[in-house]
Motif scaffolding. Sequence first.
Motif, PDB file in Angstrom:
ATOM      1  N   HIS A   8       2.524  -6.736   4.702  1.00  0.00           N
ATOM      2  CA  HIS A   8       1.658  -6.026   3.663  1.00  0.00           C
ATOM      3  C   HIS A   8       0.537  -5.331   4.659  1.00  0.00           C
ATOM      4  O   HIS A   8       0.255  -5.586   5.583  1.00  0.00           O
ATOM      5  CB  HIS A   8       0.929  -6.987   2.549  1.00  0.00           C
ATOM      6  CG  HIS A   8       0.003  -7.965   3.280  1.00  0.00           C
ATOM      7  ND1 HIS A   8       0.725  -9.361   3.433  1.00  0.00           N
ATOM      8  CD2 HIS A   8      -1.095  -8.215   3.724  1.00  0.00           C
ATOM      9  CE1 HIS A   8      -0.257 -10.232   4.016  1.00  0.00           C
ATOM     10  NE2 HIS A   8      -1.426  -9.382   4.180  1.00  0.00           N
ATOM     11  N   PHE A   9      -0.225  -4.546   3.773  1.00  0.00           N
ATOM     12  CA  PHE A   9      -1.551  -3.824   4.369  1.00  0.00           C
ATOM     13  C   PHE A   9      -2.693  -3.913   3.489  1.00  0.00           C
ATOM     14  O   PHE A   9      -2.492  -3.391   2.355  1.00  0.00           O
ATOM     15  CB  PHE A   9      -1.041  -2.539   4.695  1.00  0.00           C
ATOM     16  CG  PHE A   9      -2.109  -1.448   5.218  1.00  0.00           C
ATOM     17  CD1 PHE A   9      -2.664  -1.795   6.619  1.00  0.00           C
ATOM     18  CD2 PHE A   9      -2.850  -0.572   4.505  1.00  0.00           C
ATOM     19  CE1 PHE A   9      -3.554  -0.951   7.045  1.00  0.00           C
ATOM     20  CE2 PHE A   9      -3.692   0.308   4.962  1.00  0.00           C
ATOM     21  CZ  PHE A   9      -4.412  -0.196   6.295  1.00  0.00           C
ATOM     22  N   ASP A  10      -3.733  -4.492   4.014  1.00  0.00           N
ATOM     23  CA  ASP A  10      -4.893  -4.639   2.967  1.00  0.00           C
ATOM     24  C   ASP A  10      -5.826  -3.348   3.247  1.00  0.00           C
ATOM     25  O   ASP A  10      -6.234  -2.916   4.286  1.00  0.00           O
ATOM     26  CB  ASP A  10      -5.563  -5.738   3.239  1.00  0.00           C
ATOM     27  CG  ASP A  10      -5.028  -7.217   3.021  1.00  0.00           C
ATOM     28  OD1 ASP A  10      -4.098  -7.049   1.894  1.00  0.00           O
ATOM     29  OD2 ASP A  10      -5.165  -7.880   3.541  1.00  0.00           O
ATOM     30  N   LEU A  11      -5.904  -2.745   2.043  1.00  0.00           N
ATOM     31  CA  LEU A  11      -6.555  -1.292   2.148  1.00  0.00           C
ATOM     32  C   LEU A  11      -7.925  -1.553   1.133  1.00  0.00           C
ATOM     33  O   LEU A  11      -7.547  -1.618  -0.070  1.00  0.00           O
ATOM     34  CB  LEU A  11      -5.597  -0.194   1.459  1.00  0.00           C
ATOM     35  CG  LEU A  11      -6.473   1.045   1.521  1.00  0.00           C
ATOM     36  CD1 LEU A  11      -6.831   1.678   2.839  1.00  0.00           C
ATOM     37  CD2 LEU A  11      -5.470   2.270   0.886  1.00  0.00           C
ATOM     38  N   GLY A  12      -9.013  -1.856   1.697  1.00  0.00           N
ATOM     39  CA  GLY A  12     -10.095  -2.261   0.855  1.00  0.00           C
ATOM     40  C   GLY A  12      -9.977  -3.269   0.050  1.00  0.00           C
ATOM     41  O   GLY A  12      -9.338  -4.285   0.578  1.00  0.00           O
ATOM     42  N   PRO A  13      -9.971  -3.211  -1.231  1.00  0.00           N
ATOM     43  CA  PRO A  13      -9.633  -4.611  -1.907  1.00  0.00           C
ATOM     44  C   PRO A  13      -8.373  -4.514  -2.575  1.00  0.00           C
ATOM     45  O   PRO A  13      -7.853  -5.591  -3.185  1.00  0.00           O
ATOM     46  CB  PRO A  13     -10.554  -4.238  -3.521  1.00  0.00           C
ATOM     47  CG  PRO A  13     -10.606  -2.734  -3.529  1.00  0.00           C
ATOM     48  CD  PRO A  13     -10.594  -2.152  -2.140  1.00  0.00           C
ATOM     49  N   TRP A  14      -7.441  -3.718  -2.021  1.00  0.00           N
ATOM     50  CA  TRP A  14      -5.996  -3.736  -2.504  1.00  0.00           C
ATOM     51  C   TRP A  14      -5.278  -4.243  -1.513  1.00  0.00           C
ATOM     52  O   TRP A  14      -5.431  -4.034  -0.299  1.00  0.00           O
ATOM     53  CB  TRP A  14      -5.604  -2.150  -2.642  1.00  0.00           C
ATOM     54  CG  TRP A  14      -6.437  -1.289  -3.450  1.00  0.00           C
ATOM     55  CD1 TRP A  14      -7.235  -0.208  -3.222  1.00  0.00           C
ATOM     56  CD2 TRP A  14      -6.995  -1.475  -4.666  1.00  0.00           C
ATOM     57  NE1 TRP A  14      -8.201   0.296  -4.120  1.00  0.00           N
ATOM     58  CE2 TRP A  14      -7.918  -0.391  -5.171  1.00  0.00           C
ATOM     59  CE3 TRP A  14      -6.706  -2.336  -6.001  1.00  0.00           C
ATOM     60  CZ2 TRP A  14      -8.623  -0.184  -6.455  1.00  0.00           C
ATOM     61  CZ3 TRP A  14      -7.521  -2.481  -7.186  1.00  0.00           C
ATOM     62  CH2 TRP A  14      -8.377  -1.486  -7.233  1.00  0.00           C
ATOM     63  N   ARG A  15      -3.991  -4.806  -1.774  1.00  0.00           N
ATOM     64  CA  ARG A  15      -2.875  -5.228  -0.952  1.00  0.00           C
ATOM     65  C   ARG A  15      -1.499  -4.422  -1.297  1.00  0.00           C
ATOM     66  O   ARG A  15      -1.070  -4.618  -2.357  1.00  0.00           O
ATOM     67  CB  ARG A  15      -2.521  -6.836  -1.197  1.00  0.00           C
ATOM     68  CG  ARG A  15      -1.376  -7.174  -0.272  1.00  0.00           C
ATOM     69  CD  ARG A  15      -1.595  -8.675  -0.026  1.00  0.00           C
ATOM     70  NE  ARG A  15      -2.575  -8.991   0.947  1.00  0.00           N
ATOM     71  CZ  ARG A  15      -2.852 -10.396   1.316  1.00  0.00           C
ATOM     72  NH1 ARG A  15      -2.011 -11.177   0.925  1.00  0.00           N
ATOM     73  NH2 ARG A  15      -3.801 -10.539   1.999  1.00  0.00           N
ATOM     74  N   ILE A  16      -1.146  -3.675  -0.115  1.00  0.00           N
ATOM     75  CA  ILE A  16      -0.237  -2.992  -0.542  1.00  0.00           C
ATOM     76  C   ILE A  16       1.096  -3.626   0.234  1.00  0.00           C
ATOM     77  O   ILE A  16       0.968  -3.669   1.371  1.00  0.00           O
ATOM     78  CB  ILE A  16      -0.308  -1.503   0.094  1.00  0.00           C
ATOM     79  CG1 ILE A  16      -1.565  -1.001  -0.558  1.00  0.00           C
ATOM     80  CG2 ILE A  16       0.786  -0.475   0.030  1.00  0.00           C
ATOM     81  CD1 ILE A  16      -2.131   0.475   0.180  1.00  0.00           C
ATOM     82  N   GLY A  29       1.363  11.032   5.346  1.00  0.00           N
ATOM     83  CA  GLY A  29       1.785   9.933   4.841  1.00  0.00           C
ATOM     84  C   GLY A  29       1.960   8.715   5.990  1.00  0.00           C
ATOM     85  O   GLY A  29       2.021   9.332   7.073  1.00  0.00           O
ATOM     86  N   ARG A  30       1.932   7.432   5.408  1.00  0.00           N
ATOM     87  CA  ARG A  30       2.085   6.385   6.579  1.00  0.00           C
ATOM     88  C   ARG A  30       3.161   5.358   5.667  1.00  0.00           C
ATOM     89  O   ARG A  30       3.144   5.547   4.658  1.00  0.00           O
ATOM     90  CB  ARG A  30       0.997   5.537   6.644  1.00  0.00           C
ATOM     91  CG  ARG A  30      -0.081   6.537   7.712  1.00  0.00           C
ATOM     92  CD  ARG A  30       0.622   6.846   9.084  1.00  0.00           C
ATOM     93  NE  ARG A  30      -0.672   7.487   9.898  1.00  0.00           N
ATOM     94  CZ  ARG A  30      -1.050   8.810   9.801  1.00  0.00           C
ATOM     95  NH1 ARG A  30      -0.249   9.654   8.935  1.00  0.00           N
ATOM     96  NH2 ARG A  30      -1.763   9.401  10.692  1.00  0.00           N
ATOM     97  N   HIS A  31       3.946   4.703   6.505  1.00  0.00           N
ATOM     98  CA  HIS A  31       4.812   3.724   6.023  1.00  0.00           C
ATOM     99  C   HIS A  31       4.388   2.440   6.151  1.00  0.00           C
ATOM    100  O   HIS A  31       3.959   2.024   7.492  1.00  0.00           O
ATOM    101  CB  HIS A  31       6.257   4.011   6.520  1.00  0.00           C
ATOM    102  CG  HIS A  31       7.321   3.214   5.873  1.00  0.00           C
ATOM    103  ND1 HIS A  31       8.029   3.290   4.559  1.00  0.00           N
ATOM    104  CD2 HIS A  31       7.866   2.057   6.442  1.00  0.00           C
ATOM    105  CE1 HIS A  31       8.853   2.456   4.432  1.00  0.00           C
ATOM    106  NE2 HIS A  31       8.783   1.682   5.518  1.00  0.00           N
ATOM    107  N   VAL A  32       4.359   1.467   5.277  1.00  0.00           N
ATOM    108  CA  VAL A  32       3.950  -0.091   5.580  1.00  0.00           C
ATOM    109  C   VAL A  32       4.984  -0.856   6.331  1.00  0.00           C
ATOM    110  O   VAL A  32       6.064  -1.053   5.536  1.00  0.00           O
ATOM    111  CB  VAL A  32       3.382  -0.654   4.260  1.00  0.00           C
ATOM    112  CG1 VAL A  32       3.056  -2.032   4.645  1.00  0.00           C
ATOM    113  CG2 VAL A  32       2.328   0.039   3.694  1.00  0.00           C
ATOM    114  N   LEU A  33       4.734  -1.048   7.540  1.00  0.00           N
ATOM    115  CA  LEU A  33       5.702  -1.690   8.332  1.00  0.00           C
ATOM    116  C   LEU A  33       5.545  -3.327   8.390  1.00  0.00           C
ATOM    117  O   LEU A  33       6.321  -3.877   8.177  1.00  0.00           O
ATOM    118  CB  LEU A  33       5.731  -1.149   9.713  1.00  0.00           C
ATOM    119  CG  LEU A  33       6.766  -1.950  10.688  1.00  0.00           C
ATOM    120  CD1 LEU A  33       8.113  -1.385  10.348  1.00  0.00           C
ATOM    121  CD2 LEU A  33       6.421  -1.492  12.142  1.00  0.00           C
ATOM    122  N   ALA A  34       4.318  -3.547   8.263  1.00  0.00           N
ATOM    123  CA  ALA A  34       3.896  -5.070   8.237  1.00  0.00           C
ATOM    124  C   ALA A  34       4.239  -5.901   7.007  1.00  0.00           C
ATOM    125  O   ALA A  34       4.683  -5.034   5.913  1.00  0.00           O
ATOM    126  CB  ALA A  34       2.403  -5.076   8.285  1.00  0.00           C
TER     127      ALA A  34
END
Length: 443
Positions: free
Chosen positions: A331-339, A324-329
Motif C-alpha cells: 500500500h502507499f500512504d498519501l497524506g491521510p489516505w491509504r492507497i 501517473g504512478r503505479h503502486v508496487l508496495a
Amino acid sequence: MTNAAVTTPETVTPGGPPPAVPLPRPVQMVLMAGFRRWYLRNAIKRYGSVFAINVPFFGRSVVVADPALARQVFLASTDDLINVQPNLSRIFGPGSVFALDGSEHRKRRKLLAPPFHGQSIKNYEKVIEEETLRETASWPEHTEFATLEPMNRVTLNVILRTVFGADGAELDYLREIIPPWAKLGSRMATLPEPSFSTGRYSPWGRLQSFRRNFDRTVFTLIDQAEADPRFEERTDILSLLLRSTYEDGTPMSRQDVSDELLTLLGAGHETTASTLAWVFERLRRHPEVLARLVGENDRGETNEYRQAFLQEVQRHRTVIDFSGRHVLAPHFDLGPWRIPHGYTVMIAIANVHANADVFPDPQRFDPERFLGTRTPTAWIPFGGGTRRCIGAAFANVEMDVVLRTVLAHFTIETDNAPDEKVHFRGIAFTPKAGGKITVRRRV
C-alpha cells in the motif's frame, strides 16, 4: 455530477481509501476520454483534491490535485511507486526509459543525461534558429494561419538534426513517416492492445509496420555514424549514446538505442510544438505581454520576461495534464489516505496548476507571477521526481529560441478574438483552431 451517496473527505477514516466517484465504469470512461478537464474540475469541487475513479485501461485509480500531495508522490521511493502501468513503452518499445524502473531506470537516466545538459544544449541553439527561419520563410503576411503544424515541423526537424547530426535520405524518410505515426500513436496510447493479431492494415498492424521501418532506418544511421572517421568528435545525440557505456563498461544494445531515439522523437517534438502553438495563441490576445517581450528582445536584454512568459503559458495552458504512478508496495500512504497495491496514482497536472493557494487568480494569464521569485514546486509541466522529463531543459531552450527568432523577424497582430478552446489530441492538449495568428514581416 450525480448526487448519489458517497464518502467525503470529512467522513473518511484516517488511513482509509479516498472518496470514490460513484459513477458506473463506462460513464467514467466516456468522461475521462472526452470531457476530462470538465470531469476532473467538477469531481474536485465535489470530492476534494484526492478521489478515486475506476476507468478501463488504468483500472482503479486515485486522482491527486493537491500540490503538496503531488510532491509526495513524485518524491516517493521507487520501491513503493513505479511508472504507470501500462505506459508509453507500448508505443516506444521495451528498451525505452518508459519501460524501466528502479536501478535499471536510474542507470539509463544517467546514460541519457549528457546530451540534455549544459554545453550540449547550447550547441543545439543554432540548429533551432535555422529550422525556425527555414519554416517561417514561407509564412504569409496579413493572412490568418494556424501555427500548430508549422511548429510541429520545426520541432521535428530540430530533434532529427540534433539526434542524428545531419540531413540525408534517411532523415528525409523519417520526416515522412514520423508525423502519421505520432498522430496514430497518440490516439492508440491509452487503448488496450488486443491479445490477437488484428492484421497489417489495422491500427496496431500499422504501428508495427512503422516500427520495423524505423528500426531499419536507425540501424543504417548507426552504421554510418560508427563508420565516420570523426565519430569520436561528433556531438549529435546518436553518437553520444553510441559512445556511452554503463558503469560496467557495456554499451546500450542497438535495439535499446533505437527505442530511446524513438522516445526522444515521439515525446520530444509534439508536446513542445503544442506548447508553442499556445504561445502564439496567448500572444494574439495579450498585447501588453507581447509588447514587453518585443521590447526585451529588441534591446538584447536577458530573457527573464520571456522565460516567465513561457512558464505561465505552460501553467495556464497545460499540454500534458496528468502524470501517473503505479503502486508496487502492499500500500502507499498519501497524506491521510491509504492507497492499495495495484492502484494507479494520477497527478492532475492542469488542476495543480489551477490551485489558487499557489497561483492566485489562476484563470488570469499573468507572466508576472514568475518574475523575481523562485519557481513554485507546484509548477510541474514536465512531471517531477526521478521520472521528470529528461528533455525538459532542451524543450525550454527550444521554445525560447523559437520565440526569440519569431519576435525578431515578425510583428504579431493582436485583437480581441475569443480564446481558442482546448482540444485533446490523444496525449497532448492543443488549441482547437491550431493557434491562429496574423503576422507581418519586420523591416
